[in-house]
Design an enzyme around this catalytic site. Structure first.
Site, PDB file in Angstrom:
ATOM      1  N   ALA A 151       5.164  15.438  39.024  1.00 57.20           N
ATOM      2  CA  ALA A 151       5.845  16.468  39.827  1.00 57.20           C
ATOM      3  C   ALA A 151       6.676  17.435  39.004  1.00 57.20           C
ATOM      4  O   ALA A 151       7.367  18.289  39.576  1.00 57.20           O
ATOM      5  CB  ALA A 151       6.706  15.855  40.927  1.00 57.20           C
ATOM      6  N   ALA A 152       6.616  17.358  37.678  1.00 57.44           N
ATOM      7  CA  ALA A 152       7.379  18.319  36.867  1.00 57.44           C
ATOM      8  C   ALA A 152       6.885  19.741  37.103  1.00 57.44           C
ATOM      9  O   ALA A 152       7.678  20.670  37.253  1.00 57.44           O
ATOM     10  CB  ALA A 152       7.277  17.958  35.387  1.00 57.44           C
ATOM     11  N   GLY A 153       5.567  19.909  37.138  1.00 54.88           N
ATOM     12  CA  GLY A 153       5.016  21.238  37.400  1.00 54.88           C
ATOM     13  C   GLY A 153       5.370  21.739  38.785  1.00 54.88           C
ATOM     14  O   GLY A 153       5.670  22.927  38.972  1.00 54.88           O
ATOM     15  N   ASP A 154       5.336  20.839  39.765  1.00 51.56           N
ATOM     16  CA  ASP A 154       5.705  21.220  41.131  1.00 51.56           C
ATOM     17  C   ASP A 154       7.175  21.617  41.202  1.00 51.56           C
ATOM     18  O   ASP A 154       7.548  22.557  41.921  1.00 51.56           O
ATOM     19  CB  ASP A 154       5.434  20.060  42.098  1.00 51.56           C
ATOM     20  CG  ASP A 154       3.964  19.701  42.174  1.00 51.56           C
ATOM     21  OD1 ASP A 154       3.123  20.605  41.988  1.00 51.56           O
ATOM     22  OD2 ASP A 154       3.650  18.524  42.426  1.00 51.56           O
TER      23      ASP A 154
END
Length: 285
Positions: free
Chosen positions: A234-237
Site C-alpha cells: 500500500a505504499a504506492g496507494d
C-alpha cells in the site's frame, strides 16, 4: 503472510505470521486520500459476505460514504494474497471477485459525483471498459483524471489523452513503454514516451529511489525519504492518496508529490495495507 523469502516452485516454506487487513487498490487510495485531507466518494462493488462487510465498515469509519458501493450476491468480495519478505518487498496475487462486476452502468448511476470533483482516481482492478467509461465521463464534467495503471497491463489508445496524471511504478512503466525502468534516468526516458502518447503529467514511483515527475515543462527527480522499511504493501496507494489530496488543495505538483512521499515513507514502517496508512497529523509529528 510474512516470509523470509519467496518460495521456489514446488517448495514449502515456513513463514513468520499471517494476518488479514482491509485492502484493494481503490479502497486503499480512497482511505489514504481521506486520511490525508480529502473528501472522498468511492464507486465500487463488494460481495455479500464477511469480507465485504469488513471493508464496508472500514470505509464508513474513515468518513467515506458506502452509498456508492454496491453489494453483489453472485460474486465474492475481491481478495489479495500477499507475501512480504525480509527485504520488505511484496508479491501479490489477487482474485477480483465483485470488482470484476463493476460496469459502466454503475458509473453512470453515480454521475452526479463528477460535478465539481477535484479528481477522479482510477486503477485497473476493475474492468477496462469501466475505467475508460469513467475517464470519459470525468472529462465531460471537467474533472481531472489520475490513473494508477495497476495491475500492470496494456492500455487502450483512447484513454491516453484523457489522463491528466499517470502514476506507474517501475514495472508498470516498463510494460507500458518497452523501456526497462531501473533508475531516474531510465524513468525519464519512459516518461517522455508516455507524454508523447498524450498524458499531461507522468509520475513514476521508484521505491527507495524516489519519484520522477515529468510534463511539458520538464522533469524533476524527488529523492525518497530515508526510513527503515518493513512492509511496502500500500505504499504506492498511500503516495497516490497524498498526491491527490495535495493537488485538490491547490498545491504544486512537486509539493503534492512530496506530501505523498512523506505519507508513503510512514506507511512502509508499518505492516498491512490500510492499517499502515497515516493520518495527516502524523506527517508533522
Amino acid at each position: 503472510m510474512r516470509v523470509p523469502r519467496a518460495p521456489e516452485a514446488g517448495e514449502t516454506l515456513t513463514g513468520y505470521d499471517f494476518a488479514t487487513h482491509p485492502g484493494g487498490k481503490g479502497a486503499n487510495q480512497a482511505v489514504a486520500c481521506a486520511r490525508l485531507g480529502g473528501e472522498v466518494s468511492l464507486i465500487g462493488r463488494l460481495g455479500n459476505d464477511a469480507f465485504g462487510q469488513v471493508l464496508r465498515d472500514g470505509l464508513i469509519a474513515e468518513g467515506i460514504s458506502d452509498d456508492t458501493v454496491g453489494s453483489d450476491d453472485r460474486a465474492a468480495t475481491g481478495v489479495a494474497m500477499i507475501m512480504v519478505d525480509d527485504a520488505a518487498q511484496n508479491r501479490i496475487t489477487l482474485a477480483p471477485g465483485a470488482n470484476a462486476k463493476l460496469t459502466p452502468a454503475h458509473i453512470d448511476a453515480q454521475a452526479g459525483l463528477f460535478d465539481g470533483a477535484a479528481m477522479l482516481i482510477l486503477q485497473l482492478e476493475v474492468p477496462m471498459p469501466t475505467v475508460l467509461h469513467a475517464a470519459t465521463l470525468a472529462r465531460r464534467h471537467g474533472c481531472p483524471v489520475l490513473l494508477n495503471p495497476a495491475p500492470a497491463t496494456s492500455l487502450p489508445d483512447a484513454i491516453w489523452p484523457m489522463i491528466d496524471y499517470l502514476v506507474p511504478n517501475e514495472t508498470e512503466a516498463t510494460l507500458l513503454t518497452g523501456i526497462i525502468v531501473t533508475d531516474p534516468a531510465s524513468a525519464g526516458e519512459a516518461a517522455k514516451r508516455l507524454l508523447d502518447k498524450g498524458v499531461r503529467n507522468v509520475l513514476i514511483t521508484l521505491g527507495s529511489q524516489g519519484v520522477l515527475l515529468a510534463n511539458g515543462q520538464g522533469t524533476e527527480h524527488l529523492p525518497a525519504f530515508v526510513v527503515k522499511a518493513i512492509d511496502t504493501t500500500a505504499a504506492g496507494d498511500t503516495f497516490i492518496g497524498g498526491l491527490a489530496a495535495g493537488l485538490a488543495e491547490g498545491m504544486s505538483l512537486s509539493d503534492a508529490a512530496r506530501l505523498g512521499q512523506r505519507a508513503a515513507s510512514i506507511s512502509v514502517t508499518r505492516h498491512g495495507a490500510q492499517p499502515s496508512i497515516p493520518y495527516r497529523a502524523e506527517l508533522n509529528s
